[in-house]
Design an enzyme around this catalytic site. Structure first.
Site, short mmCIF file in Angstrom:
data_model
loop_
_atom_site.label_atom_id
_atom_site.label_comp_id
_atom_site.label_asym_id
_atom_site.label_seq_id
_atom_site.Cartn_x
_atom_site.Cartn_y
_atom_site.Cartn_z
N THR A 1 52.80 27.92 -60.83
CA THR A 1 53.56 26.73 -60.55
C THR A 1 53.02 26.31 -59.20
OG1 THR A 1 55.51 27.56 -61.67
CG2 THR A 1 55.91 26.00 -59.91
N VAL B 1 62.41 25.01 -71.41
CA VAL B 1 62.33 24.43 -70.07
C VAL B 1 62.65 25.53 -69.07
CG1 VAL B 1 63.36 22.75 -68.49
CG2 VAL B 1 62.93 22.11 -70.86
N ASP C 1 62.66 26.79 -64.72
CA ASP C 1 63.49 26.44 -63.56
C ASP C 1 62.99 25.24 -62.78
OD1 ASP C 1 61.28 28.09 -62.83
OD2 ASP C 1 62.18 28.31 -60.84
N THR D 1 58.95 29.82 -57.55
CA THR D 1 57.98 30.11 -58.60
C THR D 1 58.26 31.50 -59.13
OG1 THR D 1 55.66 30.58 -59.07
CG2 THR D 1 56.36 30.82 -56.77
N GLY D 2 58.17 31.66 -60.44
CA GLY D 2 58.43 32.99 -61.00
C GLY D 2 58.96 32.89 -62.40
N GLY E 1 61.17 31.86 -64.70
CA GLY E 1 62.11 30.76 -64.56
C GLY E 1 63.53 31.05 -65.01
#
Lengths: 343, 343
Positions: free
Chosen positions: A209, A238, A240, A260-261, A263
């Site tokens: 991201t 979808v 985060d 970021t990660g 989500g």
């Protein structure tokens, strides 16, 4: 002293007085700064060639310089965030814009969000396939629509009305991302892909991201995030990124953040709003709040990832619980750093 | 005393001792309760016939009784929330499920979310057109997928795999909602519809959502929300309902909440998470936190709507800044109330 000189001194004194008392100058010493990320995950030195590492450093530096120069020239934090993220979206190196990963159906679905901390206005978009720079669309949604979040075809109709650059979906094709999808699909057949840790290590398939947070000379904070989602994702998932308060949040009272990660964990923990709320209600620092959420709450749940953020006094956080995070910052007090691995 | 009697006394004593020391009984007095809403907005007595008002009371009472009976019989808060919301979704009276309003394209697009406060697990869905009970899909996403949020066609593919009841989109047609869309479209042509306050007053076109929050005998909190969105909405707009932390939030440490109102404001203010965060970090009550967010923060921004919630001690809030909110609660201490208008 002649009349002109007296007038000049009078004018100068008033200007000085005004600039010191103007309530809009919350940030009297004009501190400003910017912080970015290009994804967090199992990012380890041995998995990258020296050339590739150099490319990452170059692009992160270019992105930082772009945003910093906007701020240095008196531009707004929202402009700095948008322009910085566009640099990262236009690079094939990151999972956003040009470098987006492929869904299970072999397409690239993009999500993005942006938030203006001065008025809590926000724009977010999910599941678009033809907009070159999703962060620009997020900003148009924020500024030119009555809405915060638009998804899918409807969002693309709005983008066309706003004259944003539309590209053929093939623009987002990169050989490397396509091969990553093929490998996962082959391994799904071999059942290997059922092992999450295997997938994480080999493909870093969940993460990637780009994001940016900035404080401008007027004391306004802004944050933005953009992503291509997860390789092989299904069902219109979808993450985060386009969820205000999860992947993206900005509030002049506290800080601006991009996450970021993995989500799902960031949504359930409302990560970026939680950090802001801790600063506001518990009166702790940005870094203390980020540590509490990323290194305690998320670690307890095995939620992998990180956040970058800047507060109203230009303090920076770059906190992650993975082996690496593409990251960097530059502040007006001369401090600057670009890093990839945990050190 | 014969042997049977002694054995009985021994068994009874152990049972009593166990029930008092069982660490799962966080809620030693087994307090439980449920609270619901059916939308907030410009809801005024003169706009409704007595018959219609009676219908609303009946349906709200039926929904409350359904959820309360689950809790009374030792069922989980998540079951109570799901079953209560299904009663409201199956009624044409509320803008959710059967009674959903129409988008600008003349279709019904549904959103829903559910959250389990015991583990922060959550499920959310947006932009679906063929699932009879969106709240059931949200729960399946929470329990049977690795994801939190699915949108559009992808979500419907997942729903079919989970054997949820699929209906023809015409199931969601109601004459009343269709006529509301036609009136807005006619007035758009006459330019009347550009006046927001006119639209709010005549059609209450932004609002209408159903929601539920519950505390069960095990001290577990849960919340859920379901909506048909905004009449005449465009561009794949997503409101606050499926955004965890905005329209829906539950956390055993604090409370469970469902919101209704002008969704964009609820997203920007991360309303339900903000209320929970204030309780946790400022140590104020559920009602104080709800008042702070709904009656101060939102009012300052002209963000109309309300929230319902229950905390871990079965305290209830039903706070709104509009002229009415369909609402009700029932708790194990015998208190109960169903109301529509501000009183």
């Amino acid at each position: 002293m002649n009349k002109t000189c007296k007038l000049f001194i009078l004018f100068f004194s008033f200007t000085l007085l005004y600039s010191c008392t103007n309530p809009n100058n919350k940030n009297n010493d004009l501190k400003f700064g910017i912080v970015i990320h290009g994804g967090a995950g199992t990012i380890e030195k041995q998995n990258y060639s020296n050339e590739r590492i150099a490319e990452y450093y170059d692009k992160l530096n270019e992105a930082l310089a772009t945003g910093y120069s906007v701020l240095e020239n008196g531009g707004s934090s929202i402009d700095a965030v948008e322009q910085t993220i566009m640099v990262l979206e236009n690079s094939p190196l990151f999972n956003a814009g040009k470098g987006a990963v492929f869904t299970a159906n072999g397409i690239n679905e993009l999500d993005a969000a942006i938030m203006d901390g001065s008025n809590l206005n926000a724009g977010a978009v999910a599941g678009i396939t033809t907009i070159k720079n999703p962060i620009k669309l997020a900003r148009k949604i924020m500024e030119k629509s009555k809405h915060v979040m638009l998804v899918g075809k409807g969002a693309e109709i709005f983008a066309a009305e706003q004259n944003l650059e539309i590209v053929d979906p093939s623009y987002f094709y990169t050989e490397e991302r396509w091969q990553a999808l093929q490998r996962i699909k082959e391994d799904e057949i071999k059942q290997k892909a059922k092992d999450e840790s295997y997938l994480n290590n080999i493909y870093d398939y969940k993460f990637g991201t780009v994001g940016c947070a900035a404080l401008d000379k007027n004391g306004n904070l802004a944050a933005g995030t953009s992503t291509g989602g997860m390789t092989n994702k299904k069902y219109g998932r979808v993450g985060d990124v386009p969820i205000i308060g999860a992947g993206t949040y900005a509030n002049n009272n506290t800080c601006a953040l991009s996450a970021t990660g993995h989500g799902e964990f960031f949504i359930r923990n409302v990560v970026t709003h939680d950090i802001s709320a801790m600063m506001e209600y518990k009166n702790i620092t940005l870094n203390q709040a980020a540590e509490k959420v990323v290194m305690e709450k998320l670690v307890k749940q095995k939620g992998e990832g990180g956040v970058i953020g800047i507060d109203k006094n230009a303090n920076i956080t770059m906190t992650f619980n993975t082996t690496g995070m593409f990251r960097g910052f530059k502040t007006s007090d001369g401090k600057s750093e670009v890093k990839i691995f945990k050190e």
